[in-house]
Design a protein around this motif. Structure first.
Motif, short mmCIF file in Angstrom:
data_model
loop_
_atom_site.label_atom_id
_atom_site.label_comp_id
_atom_site.label_asym_id
_atom_site.label_seq_id
_atom_site.Cartn_x
_atom_site.Cartn_y
_atom_site.Cartn_z
N ALA A 128 0.18 28.49 -8.31
CA ALA A 128 -0.34 28.95 -7.03
C ALA A 128 0.62 28.61 -5.88
CB ALA A 128 -1.72 28.33 -6.77
N VAL A 129 1.22 27.42 -5.93
CA VAL A 129 2.15 27.02 -4.88
C VAL A 129 3.36 27.93 -4.86
CG1 VAL A 129 3.67 25.17 -4.07
CG2 VAL A 129 1.37 24.62 -4.94
N SER A 130 3.90 28.25 -6.05
CA SER A 130 5.08 29.12 -6.12
C SER A 130 4.74 30.52 -5.61
CB SER A 130 5.59 29.20 -7.56
OG SER A 130 6.05 27.94 -8.00
N ALA A 136 4.94 33.76 1.36
CA ALA A 136 5.33 33.32 2.70
C ALA A 136 6.72 33.83 3.06
CB ALA A 136 5.28 31.79 2.77
N ILE A 137 7.64 33.78 2.09
CA ILE A 137 8.99 34.31 2.34
C ILE A 137 8.92 35.81 2.60
CG2 ILE A 137 11.25 34.69 1.29
CD1 ILE A 137 10.86 32.05 -0.23
N ASP A 138 8.13 36.52 1.78
CA ASP A 138 7.96 37.96 2.01
C ASP A 138 7.33 38.22 3.37
OD1 ASP A 138 9.06 38.63 -0.40
OD2 ASP A 138 7.15 38.82 -1.46
N PHE A 265 11.84 30.85 -4.95
CA PHE A 265 12.85 31.23 -3.98
C PHE A 265 13.76 32.35 -4.49
CE2 PHE A 265 11.66 26.85 -3.08
CZ PHE A 265 11.35 26.92 -1.74
N ALA A 266 13.33 33.03 -5.54
CA ALA A 266 14.08 34.19 -6.03
C ALA A 266 13.94 35.34 -5.05
CB ALA A 266 13.58 34.60 -7.41
N THR A 388 -2.60 38.94 0.40
CA THR A 388 -2.61 39.57 -0.92
C THR A 388 -2.88 38.55 -2.03
OG1 THR A 388 -0.20 39.32 -1.15
CG2 THR A 388 -1.01 41.36 -0.15
N TYR A 389 -2.82 37.26 -1.72
CA TYR A 389 -3.16 36.26 -2.73
C TYR A 389 -4.66 36.29 -3.04
CZ TYR A 389 -3.39 31.71 -5.07
OH TYR A 389 -3.58 30.71 -5.99
#
Length: 423
Positions: A128-130, A136-138, A265-266, A388-389
Motif C-alpha cells: 500500500a505504501v509503494s 503521489a508522484i503521478d 520510484f519507477a 484512485t487508490y
C-alpha cells in the motif's frame, strides 16, 4: 473574427487530411489495427503481422517498418492477430500469451495491438505504501501540468477579470499543431513543440487583438464576455474536430519507453522529463513575475488596473503579453498532457477535459494569483491521482472536485487569495 483567426491557424492541417484521403486504400468504413514492435528499447523491423477471420482465412498482412510500426485496415468485425515467427530476427522470441491476440473492431475506433517479446515477466505484489508513493508522484506530475495550463488562465482573470472558457481549446490546439508537425511533416517532437508554443502565443495575441480588446473598449460586461468565451470555445472545439479527427492519434516520438528506477520510484523517461520541464517553466514564470519589468507591470495591473494606468504602465500592452504567455503555456501544457496522461495520444477534446481541473486549481489557490494557481493545481493533481487508490480511476476527477468544495467552504478566498481587494 476570432473564429476566423483560429481557422487560419488550423488551415495547414487540411494538407494532412487530403494526403490521408488520397493515399488510403481501405474503404471509408474500414478501421485500423496497429502497433509498434519493440524488444525492450529496440525496434523490430521487417516482421510480418497477419490478421485472420473467424474461419482462419488470412484477411490482411503488414510488415513492420524500420521503426517497428505496422498497421492493417479491416472492416469492423472479430479477428485474430498473429506474428509470422519465421520472420522474427534471430535471438528474439515471442511470449506465449501474445502468440494469438483476439481483436474486436468497431466502426470509427482504431485498435492498438501489443506483442511482447523475451522472457515472461512475473508480477509482484505492491504494498500500500509503494502504491500510494507512485500515485503521489503521478499526482505531482499531473498537478504540474495542470499548473502550466492554469497559470495563464489565472493571469488572464487577474489582469482583465475574464473567466475564459475557451482556454481549454488553446490547450488542444497546441497539442494538435505539435502532432501535425511531428506526424505529417516528420519533424522531431521537441522541435514541433517549440513551433507549437510560438503558434500558441500568436493565437493568444490574435484572441486579444481580434476580440477581447474590442469588447473591452465597447465596455462589454464581464458576464457578456464570459458568454462569448463559451461560444468561442464551442466554435474552436468543433473546428478542431473538423480539421483533426474524432479519433485519438499518437505522436510519432516517445511512445513505448522502458521505466527507469525501481519499485515505487519507477518512472518512464518521458514522465520524468515532463516533471523537469514543468518545474523549469513554472520557476521561470515565477522569476519573471518577481524580477522583470513586465512581470511587475503584470502584478500591478492585476492588483489595480486604474492605478497602474495612471502610473504610466501601458495596460493594453501588458494584457497583450499576458495573452501571448497564456497561449504559449497552454500549448506546452497540451503536449505534456498528451504525452504523460494520454499515453502519447492527442484527442480533439483533451483541453475541455482539463478545463474543469484548471478552474478547480486556480479557484482553490485563489483567483487571479499566479502563485495560488500553482499551489492549487498541484493540490488538485495530487488529490485526483491519490483518489484512485480508493475509487474507480474513471471517477478520479470527482474526488478532486469534492475536496475543492470542502476547502472552499472553510476558506472561500482560496489558499493564497485575499478576503477583499481594495481599489
Amino acid at each position: 473574427m476570432c473564429a476566423g483567426l483560429l481557422l487560419a491557424a488550423l488551415t495547414f492541417l487540411t494538407v494532412g487530411a487530403v494526403v490521408d484521403s488520397a493515399t488510403a486504400s481501405a474503404a471509408p468504413t474500414d478501421v485500423k489495427i496497429f502497433g509498434t514492435l519493440r524488444n525492450g528499447t529496440d525496434r523490430v523491423a521487417d516482421v510480418t503481422v497477419k490478421a485472420t477471420d473467424a474461419s482462419g482465412a488470412v484477411v490482411g498482412t503488414a510488415k513492420s517498418s524500420a521503426t517497428g510500426a505496422w498497421s492493417i485496415s479491416l472492416p469492423p468485425g472479430s479477428y485474430t492477430v498473429t506474428i509470422d515467427e519465421s520472420t522474427l530476427p534471430q535471438g528474439i522470441s515471442l511470449q506465449e500469451k501474445t502468440r494469438s491476440i483476439p481483436v474486436v473492431l468497431t466502426a470509427g475506433t482504431d485498435r492498438p495491438v501489443i506483442f511482447s517479446f523475451g522472457a515472461k515477466r512475473t508480477s509482484t505484489q505492491i504494498s500500500a505504501v509503494s502504491k500510494l508513493t507512485r500515485l503521489a508522484i503521478d499526482g505531482i506530475r499531473f498537478g504540474l501540468i495542470i499548473a502550466i495550463t492554469g497559470v495563464g488562465l489565472s493571469l488572464i482573470f487577474g489582469t482583465t477579470g475574464l473567466t475564459n472558457f475557451a482556454h481549454g481549446e488553446l490547450v488542444t490546439l497546441g497539442a494538435v499543431i505539435a502532432w501535425a508537425i511531428n506526424v505529417k511533416l516528420g519533424l522531431n517532437l521537441i522541435l514541433a513543440t517549440v513551433i507549437s508554443i510560438v503558434v500558441g502565443a500568436l493565437v493568444g495575441m490574435l484572441n486579444e487583438l481580434g476580440l477581447w480588446r474590442i469588447l473591452r473598449r465597447r465596455r462589454s460586461g464581464l458576464v457578456a464576455q464570459l458568454v462569448v468565451s463559451i461560444g468561442l470555445a464551442l466554435i474552436a472545439r468543433y473546428l478542431i474536430l473538423i480539421f483533426y479527427s474524432d479519433r485519438s492519434k499518437p505522436f510519432d516520438d516517445y511512445q513505448a519507453q522502458k521505466q527507469i528506477g525501481s519499485g515505487a520510484f519507477a518512472i518512464t523517461p518521458v514522465n520524468l522529463w515532463c516533471i523537469i520541464i514543468s518545474l523549469i517553466v513554472l520557476v521561470a514564470v515565477a522569476t519573471m513575475l518577481q524580477r522583470t519589468k513586465i512581470g511587475k507591470a503584470m502584478r500591478a495591473v492585476a492588483d489595480n488596473r486604474d492605478l497602474a494606468a495612471s502610473s504610466g504602465i501601458n495596460v493594453d500592452r501588458v494584457i497583450l503579453f499576458v495573452w501571448a504567455l497564456a497561449g504559449a503555456l497552454a500549448s506546452l501544457g497540451g503536449v505534456l498532457f498528451g504525452l504523460s496522461e494520454l499515453s502519447g495520444q492527442v484527442q480533439w477534446e483533451m483541453g475541455f477535459k482539463l478545463l474543469l481541473l484548471m478552474f478547480a486549481g486556480i479557484t482553490l489557490g485563489g483567483l487571479g494569483t499566479a502563485y495560488g494557481a500553482l499551489v492549487g493545481c498541484v493540490i488538485v493533481g495530487l488529490l485526483v491521482q491519490l483518489s484512485t487508490y480508493w475509487i474507480n480511476p474513471d471517477l478520479k476527477y470527482v474526488g478532486g472536485l469534492v475536496v475543492l468544495i470542502v476547502i472552499l467552504s472553510i476558506r472561500p478566498q482560496g489558499i493564497l487569495g485575499s478576503r477583499a481587494r481594495i481599489g
